[in-house]
Design an enzyme around this catalytic site. Structure first.
Site, PDB file in Angstrom:
ATOM      1  N   ASP A 158       0.871  -1.180   0.000  1.00 42.39           N
ATOM      2  CA  ASP A 158       0.000   0.000   0.000  1.00 42.39           C
ATOM      3  C   ASP A 158       0.908   1.229   0.000  1.00 42.39           C
ATOM      4  O   ASP A 158       2.129   1.132   0.197  1.00 42.39           O
ATOM      5  CB  ASP A 158      -0.952  -0.038   1.199  1.00 42.39           C
TER       6      ASP A 158
ATOM      7  N   ASP B 102      -4.070   7.108  -3.594  1.00 41.61           N
ATOM      8  CA  ASP B 102      -5.471   7.490  -3.786  1.00 41.61           C
ATOM      9  C   ASP B 102      -5.944   8.287  -2.574  1.00 41.61           C
ATOM     10  O   ASP B 102      -5.286   8.300  -1.528  1.00 41.61           O
ATOM     11  CB  ASP B 102      -6.331   6.243  -3.987  1.00 41.61           C
TER      12      ASP B 102
HETATM   13  N1  GUN Z   1      -6.604   0.548   3.002  1.00 46.67           N
HETATM   14  C1  GUN Z   1      -7.890   0.570   3.439  1.00 46.67           C
HETATM   15  N2  GUN Z   1      -8.614   1.456   2.705  1.00 46.67           N
HETATM   16  C2  GUN Z   1      -7.794   1.973   1.789  1.00 46.67           C
HETATM   17  C3  GUN Z   1      -7.976   2.936   0.730  1.00 46.67           C
HETATM   18  O1  GUN Z   1      -9.061   3.474   0.509  1.00 46.67           O
HETATM   19  N3  GUN Z   1      -6.865   3.223  -0.037  1.00 46.67           N
HETATM   20  C4  GUN Z   1      -5.653   2.635   0.189  1.00 46.67           C
HETATM   21  N4  GUN Z   1      -4.630   2.955  -0.603  1.00 46.67           N
HETATM   22  N5  GUN Z   1      -5.470   1.737   1.180  1.00 46.67           N
HETATM   23  C5  GUN Z   1      -6.523   1.414   1.957  1.00 46.67           C
END
Ligand code: GUN
Ligand code: ZN
Length: 489
Positions: A92, A127
């Site tokens: 992420d 995002d």
């Molecule tokens: N982890 C939980 N929700 C989100 C999200 O909306 N975007 C991102 N990048 N990671 C997340």
């Protein structure tokens, strides 16, 4: 272009598939659960996650980027070495920190580059996770920013790394659909549905399903869909039936830290348990009292192990259910565990057209388990089929057609929740359904809708022998349908 996701079987909107992750040189079976690994706080060593069934994990590249301790080793040796995990690794981007703290000190391109450099197999752009209930203007504005980041990610030289295209849109299903359509058009690889954690934390499963259904409408069939932040096994079956393929669980570790014990029916607290209702190695070898006596680290580790075992167990159960064609029976069972899950299931059935599009024409026997069964896609499909048959000019519908063998009219069976059963179809799916003797009114109402459909799409003179039909069903019969009292009863 999109040949990295292959679908193998469907049930309702649920799918069994294979996600090929080229950089890790592995294929991940979906639906898949990705345990969340915090490199600073490994409740279970990532090297052991494969024992539980993990083929892929997820970690946060922004945490690694900002850490003096692990940033250099990650750049030098790579993420797989750092975490000692040979499966696929998704990263992420720090969007979550952005949502939480309002800012992060890295740009979209910088963090994408960093993810590529540390050897991530699936990277994520930055995002904007717009929270539920934000006003529409804010949602649209932030979606536009997200879309710019996705466009930049699509232009970015990711090499073999797959790239996520997160879908936002808060609690506006039409905006979720638009965001999904735009995300899909980028040609990126995996489609996480974002900012769902606050909805799930508040048990707003009905709205969660509406958001997922909106996003699914904007995506092609071949799009792998990740429900970002969904880690409670109670809702996996529901989300899979709506068309989600990937899940990530931080819950297994976070919950374990404060004594919460996951089950497929909800969450229990270790302090309140006398028995472990589970067959996993932890629960077979220990009692709740023993765990309570342990030191914090040992107890947390064992609880996290149990939490992972039940989560992966539920995933296997779901995969088996898709193969066997009884995923909706499983969802219906889970829906009985908590009223908010029932909301989720009812919301899912409101999208019956979407489910019907991928639901197989034939499966093992349909089990009628509750009033919700009357609204399943199979019932809907039977009604659509009735609109295409040519019934005899004079048609008597009776629950026991043999009792009317001498009638002037042709006789068809009528079977709640399906309605009229054309001759010759009674041995075909779903009319071979297993039904309880004591049907609820909802089954009769669904059958009445089927009769009405037949009446409105044909010129037949239809008479229903309404032995014991509830008024609520008779009320919705087309006016053109005659009623005959049951004879000889
Ligand atoms: N982890 C939980 N929700 C989100 C999200 O909306 N975007 C991102 N990048 N990671 C997340
Ligand atoms: Zn257990």
């Amino acid at each position: 272009m999109r040949d990295h996701f292959e679908l193998q079987a469907y049930d309702a909107g649920g799918r069994l598939g294979e996600l090929t992750v080229p950089r890790a040189d592995v294929t991940v079976e979906t639906p898949a659960l990705l345990p969340v690994v915090n490199p600073h706080h490994e409740t279970i060593e990532p090297g052991r996650l494969e024992e539980f069934g993990a083929e892929m994990l997820i970690t946060n590249s922004y945490v690694i980027y900002g850490s003096d301790e692990v940033r250099e080793p990650a750049l030098e040796d790579g993420l797989h070495e750092l975490l000692d995990f040979s499966g696929a690794i998704m990263t992420d981007s720090g969007s979550f920190q952005l949502a939480e703290y309002g800012e992060i000190d890295v740009t979209n391109t910088e963090i994408l580059e960093f993810q590529r450099e540390i050897g991530s197999d699936v990277g994520t752009p930055v995002d904007i996770p717009t929270p539920p209930d934000a006003d529409r203007e804010q949602v649209e504005r932030e979606m536009e920013t997200t879309q710019h980041r996705l466009d930049a990610a699509a232009d970015f030289d990711a090499g073999e790394m797959l790239v996520n295209a997160p879908i936002q849109g808060a609690t506006y299903p039409d905006l979720r659909e638009q965001a999904a359509r735009d995300a899909y058009a980028t040609g990126l690889d995996v489609f996480p549905i974002g900012a769902m954690v606050p909805l799930m934390n508040d048990y707003r499963y009905g709205e969660m399903i509406d958001a997922v259904a909106g996003a699914k409408r904007g995506l092609g069939e071949d799009a792998p869909v990740h429900l970002f932040g969904a880690g409670h096994p109670m809702m996996f079956a529901l989300a899979v039936a709506a068309g989600c393929d990937l899940f990530d669980s931080a819950a297994y570790a976070l919950y374990a830290r404060d004594g919460r014990y996951l089950t497929v029916r909800g969450t229990e607290h270790l302090d309140e348990m006398e028995y472990f209702p589970c067959e996993c190695p932890v629960c077979s070898a220990h009692t709740p009292a023993e765990l309570r006596e342990m030191d914090d680290d040992e107890r947390t580790k064992l609880l996290a192990e149990h939490n992972l075992h039940v989560s992966f167990g539920e995933m296997r159960r779901i995969k088996g259910a898709i193969r066997q064609g009884n995923l909706l029976e499983l969802v219906e069972t889970r829906a009985r565990a908590h009223p908010t899950m029932l909301d989720g299931y009812r919301a899912l059935l409101e999208h019956v057209d979407q489910l019907e599009a991928t639901d197989p024409a034939s499966k093992d026997a349909f089990f009628y388990l509750s009033g919700e069964s009357a609204d399943r896609p199979e019932v809907r499909r039977h009604h659509e089929r009735l609109a295409r048959v040519s019934p005899p000019a004079e048609l008597l519908l009776a629950s026991d057609p043999d009792a009317h063998a001498g009638a002037d009219a042709a006789v068809w069976a009528v079977e709640p929740p399906f309605g009229p059963v054309p001759r010759g179809l009674d041995q075909t799916y779903p009319l071979t359904a297993e039904l309880p003797e004591r049907l609820d009114d909802r089954a009769y109402r669904a059958a009445a809708r089927g009769i009405t459909r037949l009446a409105e799409t044909s010129d037949a003179d239809i008479t229903l022998v309404d032995d014991g039909w509830p008024a609520s069903a008779l009320d919705i019969l087309a006016d053109s349908v005659d009623r005959s009292p049951a004879s000889g009863e």
